[in-house]
Design an enzyme around this catalytic site. Structure first.
Site, mmCIF file in Angstrom:
data_model
loop_
_atom_site.group_PDB
_atom_site.id
_atom_site.type_symbol
_atom_site.label_atom_id
_atom_site.label_comp_id
_atom_site.label_asym_id
_atom_site.label_seq_id
_atom_site.Cartn_x
_atom_site.Cartn_y
_atom_site.Cartn_z
ATOM 1 N N HIS A 1 -0.193 6.287 -3.853
ATOM 2 C CA HIS A 1 -0.650 5.257 -4.211
ATOM 3 C C HIS A 1 -2.060 5.220 -4.733
ATOM 4 O O HIS A 1 -2.906 5.736 -3.893
ATOM 5 C CB HIS A 1 -0.676 3.870 -3.374
ATOM 6 C CG HIS A 1 0.808 3.533 -3.201
ATOM 7 N ND1 HIS A 1 1.877 4.143 -3.881
ATOM 8 C CD2 HIS A 1 1.609 2.423 -2.336
ATOM 9 C CE1 HIS A 1 2.985 3.518 -3.259
ATOM 10 N NE2 HIS A 1 2.555 2.564 -2.550
ATOM 11 N N LYS B 1 1.691 -10.874 -1.694
ATOM 12 C CA LYS B 1 1.470 -11.592 -3.042
ATOM 13 C C LYS B 1 2.295 -12.748 -3.364
ATOM 14 O O LYS B 1 2.187 -13.504 -4.321
ATOM 15 C CB LYS B 1 1.702 -10.294 -4.068
ATOM 16 C CG LYS B 1 1.293 -10.652 -5.577
ATOM 17 C CD LYS B 1 1.043 -9.366 -6.291
ATOM 18 C CE LYS B 1 2.349 -8.812 -6.730
ATOM 19 N NZ LYS B 1 3.360 -9.110 -7.544
#
Length: 897
Positions: free
Chosen positions: A167, A559
């Site tokens: 990532h 999120k």
């Protein structure tokens, strides 16, 4: 009428006094302060020698102004710092940003060096203050609670499984990281040399040369790294640290548990570390990770570990100069040598000539030759790592029987531990793909028409897994993680696709569900109960003694519903999954998809482990490690050893009766608080993110769009082409963007409202003391808040034409800070964690300088975008300044996404 005092430029003497007072006031240890001053002085010398005229003076002006603004919390001083940042030409601002970024790299190095210095001083000292969170201490506590036999059984089943991912959260170039590592070695040499001596002078001169290299090295990548580049970057951690460090972790624990007996008999510590990797295997949203990349990733990793084993065998073999008379070989060792001689006469003669009457030396050097043949694919290699393990154990038994126990359970044991940990594959490569991609591929296959390129690639992945298993064994590849698992069918689809690709000759697959959203976490127990009835799952679980792995995603759940509700939902999901697994007699491993940043489940891993629900750990802990976290935790040997020891200790202790009773009792006692906090925090979070126009406003008040231009990693920053919807935005840039804006919203938003909804301060203080989940959450939020800066944040929020949303954020920031300080005690953040408080405070004013430079660039780019869609060369200069500042802020805050 009172007038504001006018600002007067300080003299050089006054400036030195201000800076010195600031550094002294941070509580920095003398040795570290000396390192910071020396490295900072070297950078200043480089700026004076190599920078453009006046650069050094401009850097110092801005540095002094931001320190004064930080110390005095004066609006006038802050405005002065802003004026200085705004006064630079773009070219000068570019140079200043590079200088501050270099400074952060050097401060980070000095801090890491201080940590290593302390760890080395404490090593071996009885009663040291950190002894409570070592495996030895955890084992002693466990033995006192469950008895010697049960404690030994649990130790034998201990497993720590970090999984490295690509990532894109490491903002530094590999060239910069390499330069910093060389500086670290020189700093160690400087420490070891006598004051004022020739060696110290030489080390300082070479450090100056290296700082000059750091300054002249372009801080931004010219292009995004390919997945193969990312594989090679991660391999550097194994080459430089992990391959040799992990056996030393085992040995240190065995030393602590067994004293003088360690190294003279069979160790009690198992090879409990397994290293996983998604680098080259994670194709969810990354079109550049193909089946050929996955094959290449496995080949690269195997090449690195086989080279490492070959070197280790040669080193230990050469040292085994034990003659046949004092240490006679066993019949098995004689047979191993005779078999090797028969098939490799020339090489055997050469080894024998170098090792006369030294049978154990000869045979270990023969093993090295066979490992080399394995790596090169030439005749005589090993068919599997188990074959090499058998040979090493034969040598170990022979040496032990001949009385050479220190050799048998010393160097040979280290080799055995390395092979048990890494095999011939080094990393257990895992594939990850989105469930929707599987559904689309199956629909095409069942329709019978021409297959798309994506579907052909999906099928090719299974062939790649099969090839890797044939070449390097089952551990080399086989875990298949399904992102956004929403039904049992999503997991069964993997086996269906494997049959489409290979018929009955499918590879061995451990299909791992990844539950990410709030709804998916709630549905997880029912999905798992259904899927274990599928024939392919039943067959694999029978073969593995009823083992099952389940992955939990921290990023998207946060999120989705905000950090507070996500943490509570993750705890509840783990509790229910663990209870279901226990009732079903399943050995469960929960795989935590944690990120480096707090908004993605980051923070200290050991405290998080001890806050998990009963039976959700049971001696096994697996998590993702990514970006800057990989190098921070595993890049330096002493720090890597400490980290592994801490996490393993927590993993062992988490299932002790006292810890399980504490976590379950607290969860029950404070369940009503959890319910209130969940509802209030979620409502507050939705009030912000579900407001009309929130997504484009977010893209305006943060450098979210520009972050996508940074060549951080091969993976795209978002799934769609716009930010009209948060669903299309990946969790990493969501966190990264808020961090860059000095708001860190993803790590804390909603907690103040949640605590305020409970309202009872005495009860909340009690919960903070006694409820591990809340304690960990609040401590992590405190660190996140400490890295915010409200003055900077206000300026970013002013970039958007939504005063209502800006005020909502600022109100929640104030409320959350007030509550966290009230619960943790004192008058400011992190007063209960002075070392962390020092680290944050030391960097904050310098980060402010870069934030001011970033803001001016961002305003210019926003203005240019409004005035013209065409852009200009000036835009390119501002964009470069912005990206430089992004890299610098990431280095200063020591986290990105």
């Amino acid at each position: 009428m009172t007038t504001e005092p006018t600002y007067t430029e300080p003299t050089q003497t006054e400036a030195i006094r201000v800076i010195g007072r600031f550094e002294a006031g941070r509580g920095i240890p003398d040795e570290m302060r000396a390192d910071v001053r020396m490295l900072g002085g070297l950078l200043g010398q480089v700026l004076q020698e190599c920078g453009s005229p006046g650069l050094f003076e401009d850097v110092e002006r801005l540095r002094l102004a931001t320190i004064q603004a930080y110390e005095a919390e004066s609006a006038e001083a802050f405005e002065r710092a802003t004026e200085i940042a705004e006064s630079f030409t773009v070219q000068r601002a570019d140079e200043v940003a590079r200088a501050f970024t270099c400074y952060f790299h050097l401060v980070n190095l000095a801090e890491e060096h201080q940590r290593v210095r302390i760890l080395r001083e404490r090593a071996g000292k009885p009663g040291r203050e950190d002894a409570a969170d070592t495996v030895a201490a955890a084992y002693a506590q466990l033995r006192g609670e469950v008895g010697e036999d049960e404690a030994r059984r649990r130790l034998s089943g201990l497993r720590f499984h970090p999984v490295f991912t690509a990532h894109p959260t490491e903002a530094r170039r590999r060239a910069v990281s390499t330069s910093i590592r060389r500086l670290s070695e020189l700093l160690t040499a400087h420490d070891a040399s006598s004051d004022g001596g020739a060696e110290q002078h030489r080390a300082r001169r070479r450090m100056l040369e290296e700082v000059d290299t750091l300054w002249r090295t372009a801080p931004l990548r010219a292009q995004k790294p390919s997945p193969t580049d990312e594989v090679r970057t991660v391999m550097s951690v194994f080459d430089e640290t992990l391959f040799t460090t992990v056996p030393h972790v085992y040995r240190r624990i065995d030393d602590a548990l067994r004293g003088e007996q360690s190294g003279a008999s069979e160790p009690v510590v198992p090879a409990f570390v397994r290293i996983g990797s998604w680098v080259g295997g994670d194709r969810d949203g990354n079109p550049f990770v193909t089946a050929s990349v996955t094959r290449e990733a496995a080949d690269i990793a195997a090449d690195h570990v086989l080279r490492g084993l070959e070197r280790a065998l040669e080193r230990i073999g050469r040292a085994l100069t034990l003659d046949a008379e004092s240490t006679p070989p066993s019949d098995d060792v004689v047979a191993l040598w005779e078999a090797f001689s028969a098939s490799h006469q020339d090489i055997a003669d050469e080894i024998a000539a170098r090792s006369p009457e030294e049978p154990h030396r000869r045979v270990v050097l023969a093993f090295a030759n066979r490992v080399a043949a394995t790596r090169l694919g030439t005749p005589g290699g090993y068919s599997a790592p188990e074959e090499l393990l058998g040979d090493l154990r034969a040598v170990q038994t022979s040496l032990s029987a001949s009385g050479a126990k220190r050799h048998a359970f010393g160097g040979i044991q280290h080799l055995i531990w390395q092979v048990e940990t890494y095999g011939f594959h080094l990393t257990e490569l895992e594939v990850r793909q989105h469930s929707q991609v599987h559904r689309h591929a199956l629909a095409e296959l069942e329709a019978g028409g021409e297959l798309s390129e994506q579907t052909l690639e999906v099928l090719e992945v299974f062939r790649a897994i099969a090839e890797i298993q044939r070449s390097y064994g089952l551990r080399a590849a086989g875990r298949y993680v399904v992102s956004f698992t929403q039904s049992a069918e999503d997991l069964g689809n993997v086996h269906r696709l494997a049959r489409h690709a290979l018929g009955d000759d499918v590879p061995v697959l451990d299909v791992v569900p990844l539950f990410e959203t709030f709804a998916d976490l709630q549905a997880a127990p029912a999905i798992l109960a259904e899927v274990v009835g599928f024939p392919e799952f039943r067959k694999r679980m029978t073969a593995t003694e009823n083992r099952l792995e389940v992955m939990l995603g921290y990023s998207d759940s946060s999120k989705d519903v905000g950090p507070v509700a996500a943490n509570l939902a993750l705890y509840e999901a783990q509790e229910k999954i663990a209870l279901w697994a226990q009732d079903a007699g399943i050995e469960l491993t929960l795989f935590h998809g944690r990120g480096g940043a707090l908004g993605r489940g980051g923070g200290p891993a050991n405290s998080a482990i001890l806050a998990q629900p009963p039976h959700s750990v049971d001696g096994r802990f697996k998590l993702t490690e990514q970006g800057e976290v990989i190098f921070a935790r595993y890049g330096e040997p002493a720090i890597a050893m400490r980290h592994i020891d801490q996490v393993a200790a927590a993993t062992l202790l988490a299932s002790s009766p006292s810890v399980e009773e504490r976590t379950s009792g607290a969860a029950a006692r404070f369940a009503d608080i959890a319910q209130v906090m969940d509802a209030a925090s979620r409502e507050r979070f939705f009030q912000l993110v579900k407001a009309d126009g929130f997504a484009p406003w977010f893209a305006t008040v943060t450098p979210m769009e520009e972050i996508g231009l940074l060549a951080l990693g091969s993976r795209p920053a978002r799934r769609g082409l716009s930010v009209e919807s948060l669903e299309d935005l990946r969790a990493i840039p969501w966190v990264f963007a808020w961090t860059q804006a000095r708001i860190n919203l993803a790590g804390w938003f909603g907690l103040g409202t949640a605590l305020g909804a409970v309202g009872d301060e005495a009860l909340l203080r009690e919960a903070y003391r006694e409820w591990p989940l809340l304690h960990t959450m609040i401590d992590n939020v405190a660190m996140s808040l400490a890295k915010t800066d409200e003055r900077i944040a206000r300026r970013y929020l002013a970039l958007g034409d939504r005063d209502d949303l800006a005020q909502l954020v600022l109100d929640e920031l104030t409320l959350t800070r007030e509550w966290v300080i009230r619960l943790t005690g004192g008058t400011g953040l992190l007063e209960n964690k002075p070392i962390l408080q020092r680290a944050v405070a030391l960097r904050s004013p310098y980060v402010d300088a870069l934030s001011l430079l970033q803001l001016r660039a961002l305003r210019e780019l926003r203005s240019a975008a409004s005035a013209s869609a065409e852009g200009s060369g000036a835009d390119d200069e501002q964009r470069r300044l912005l990206l430089l500042s992004v890299s610098g802020v990431a280095a200063g805050l020591q986290n990105t996404g």
